[in-house]
Design an enzyme around this catalytic site. Structure first.
Site, mmCIF file in Angstrom:
data_model
loop_
_atom_site.group_PDB
_atom_site.id
_atom_site.type_symbol
_atom_site.label_atom_id
_atom_site.label_comp_id
_atom_site.label_asym_id
_atom_site.label_seq_id
_atom_site.Cartn_x
_atom_site.Cartn_y
_atom_site.Cartn_z
ATOM 1 N N ASP A 45 1.078 -0.978 -2.610
ATOM 2 C CA ASP A 45 1.761 -2.006 -3.399
ATOM 3 C C ASP A 45 1.275 -3.409 -3.036
ATOM 4 O OD1 ASP A 45 3.204 0.129 -4.288
ATOM 5 O OD2 ASP A 45 5.166 -0.646 -3.714
ATOM 6 N N ASP A 46 1.559 -4.348 -3.955
ATOM 7 C CA ASP A 46 1.481 -5.808 -3.736
ATOM 8 C C ASP A 46 0.089 -6.401 -3.848
ATOM 9 O OD1 ASP A 46 4.110 -5.352 -3.208
ATOM 10 O OD2 ASP A 46 4.076 -6.018 -1.128
ATOM 11 N N HIS A 96 3.297 -3.283 -10.794
ATOM 12 C CA HIS A 96 4.307 -3.651 -9.805
ATOM 13 C C HIS A 96 4.898 -5.031 -10.155
ATOM 14 C CE1 HIS A 96 6.315 -2.890 -6.063
ATOM 15 N NE2 HIS A 96 5.777 -3.906 -5.423
ATOM 16 N N HIS A 190 1.087 -0.851 1.894
ATOM 17 C CA HIS A 190 0.863 -2.163 1.283
ATOM 18 C C HIS A 190 -0.508 -2.698 1.673
ATOM 19 C CE1 HIS A 190 5.216 -1.604 1.452
ATOM 20 N NE2 HIS A 190 5.301 -2.389 0.389
#
Length: 440
Positions: A45-46, A96, A190
């Site tokens: 993610d991110d 996301h 992440h």
């Protein structure tokens, strides 16, 4: 009036925020959260992040792993070359949000238009492929976000090692990744430390830990898949149905005195009873089961059958495993009939099954059930059983449904003795020769 207003606000918050959290995070309703046996999905993610994402992509490429990236639309705009590389190297790209902002504090139309649709359009403009997988920031959705499921598949996770916090460090992160992994785990990691609550250098420790555990995951037999390659995990409703079904099966076994052929191999179970149908059945070897004859009614252990269903690759593999187990136990049943005085008057074996092609090679005669209410009820019962134990129960009931017709399978003692009496049985120290079966 003020009290009613407060209660109204609390009820609204519960419905808008807490109910979706319980449904998704605890019950996995409407979301992808876990896969099948032997599968492992790495998700990140991110990102994309110009410092950490290239290193991560290098690591994945070196190990031949395809992963899933849930990217922020704003960062995809800034670093299209990283999005392009993800796509070219075979990774799945999901959404996301445009920025890392909670859906709880946004209206549903803002979530969809300003974040999800906007980010999907950005990625599509870079790769030519529109993303359909979506992970909300912090895994939090509001009640109306379920409407996104018309266009997107919502993905949560089942393993979260808290890699955004650099105080976790490499060693603890490695232990969590190894100790908490299970079949079908969707791992949340992440590749950026720039979001609220994260540490800037946290991805450094994630990369170090992942470098070490990838080999150990492979040694444990896990195969790395993208989220779109996960075998669907059973829903909470189906898990509850399986639990209730197995409870009923255990009660039936006790109530009707169903016994395993072999206490160490309980796949096949038997029940001594009289043949009650007024219409006799004639087997291929000329033997006849008439009303009042003693027969051994065959039952499958559905706990074992459920496990076979979970581990079988497909319908053919499941059927092969069942036939192998039956073939192994038929000599033992023959031995019981020949040596146990309780079974001296048995005419043969009798059962009703949807899987009725393989038993013919074992010597069984396959016959149609007579038309009537009993046949209809039996068909419904066995289809429900197929739904519960088959690895893809719902899909299997739709595939070649015309073949899912319950049939009688029966074999005479004479045929059993001709085929299986000469098979030698190893002695089992857990049983006495006079009173108990031998173990294969």
């Amino acid at each position: 009036m003020k009290e009613k207003l407060i209660w109204g606000i609390l009820i609204f918050v519960a419905i808008y925020m807490l109910v979706p959290w319980i449904l998704t995070r605890m019950l996995s309703v409407g979301v992808i959260r876990r896969g099948g046996k032997g599968q492992l999905a790495l998700t990140f993610d991110d990102g994309p992040d110009p410092k950490y994402t290239p290193k991560l992509l290098d690591l994945l490429k070196e190990n031949g792993i395809r992963a899933t990236f849930f990217v922020l639309g704003s960062k995809a705009e800034q670093h299209p070359e990283l999005i392009r590389r993800m796509h070219e190297e075979g990774h799945l790209i999901g959404i996301h949000n445009y920025t890392h902002f909670s859906n709880w504090v946004m209206t549903p139309w803002r979530v969809k238009r300003r974040h999800v649709d906007r980010s999907a359009a950005i990625v599509e403009g870079i790769t030519g492929v529109r993303p359909i997988y979506y992970r909300p920031p912090w895994g939090i959705i509001n009640l109306f976000d379920y409407g996104l499921r018309k266009d997107y598949k919502i993905v949560i996770w089942s393993l979260m090692p808290h890699d955004w916090n650099n105080s976790v460090g490499t060693e603890l992160l490695k232990r969590r990744l190894l100790d908490e992994v299970q079949d079908g785990s969707v791992v949340l990691l992440h590749d950026s430390g720039e979001t609220l609550g994260a540490d800037d250098d946290a991805p450094t420790y994630m990369l170090e830990a992942l470098t070490d555990v990838i080999g150990q995951y492979k040694a444990l037999g896990y195969s790395f898949v993208r989220v779109d390659g996960l075998t669907p995990a059973p829903s909470a409703a189906r898990r509850m149905l399986v639990k209730l079904w197995m409870g009923w099966e255990r009660a039936f076994i006790r109530l009707f005195h169903v016994k395993p052929v072999d206490p160490d191999n309980t796949f096949l179970q038997i029940r001594l009873r009289e043949y009650t149908d007024s219409t006799p059945i004639t087997l291929e070897d000329g033997e006849v089961f008439a009303k009042g004859d003693q027969i051994l009614e065959l039952h499958l252990n559905n706990d074992t059958l459920l496990e076979l269903g979970r581990t079988s690759r497909n319908s053919t593999h499941l059927a092969i495993q069942m036939i192998k187990r039956m073939r192994a136990l038929l000599p033992q049943i023959t031995h019981l009939i020949e040596h146990d005085p309780d079974y001296r008057n048995v005419k043969g074996l009798y059962g009703i099954t949807l899987i009725n092609r393989g038993p013919q090679q074992l010597g069984f005669t396959v016959l149609d059930l007579p038309k009537g209410p009993f046949t209809l009820i039996t068909k419904l019962y066995l289809k429900l059983l197929m739904y519960v134990v088959h690895p893809k129960g719902k899909e299997r009931l739709k595939t070649k449904a015309e073949l899912l017709v319950p049939k009688i399978i029966a074999i005479s003692v004479k045929e059993l003795e001709n085929r299986y009496a000469s098979v030698s049985l190893p002695y089992s120290s857990s049983c006495t020769p006079e009173t108990a079966p031998l173990t294969l």
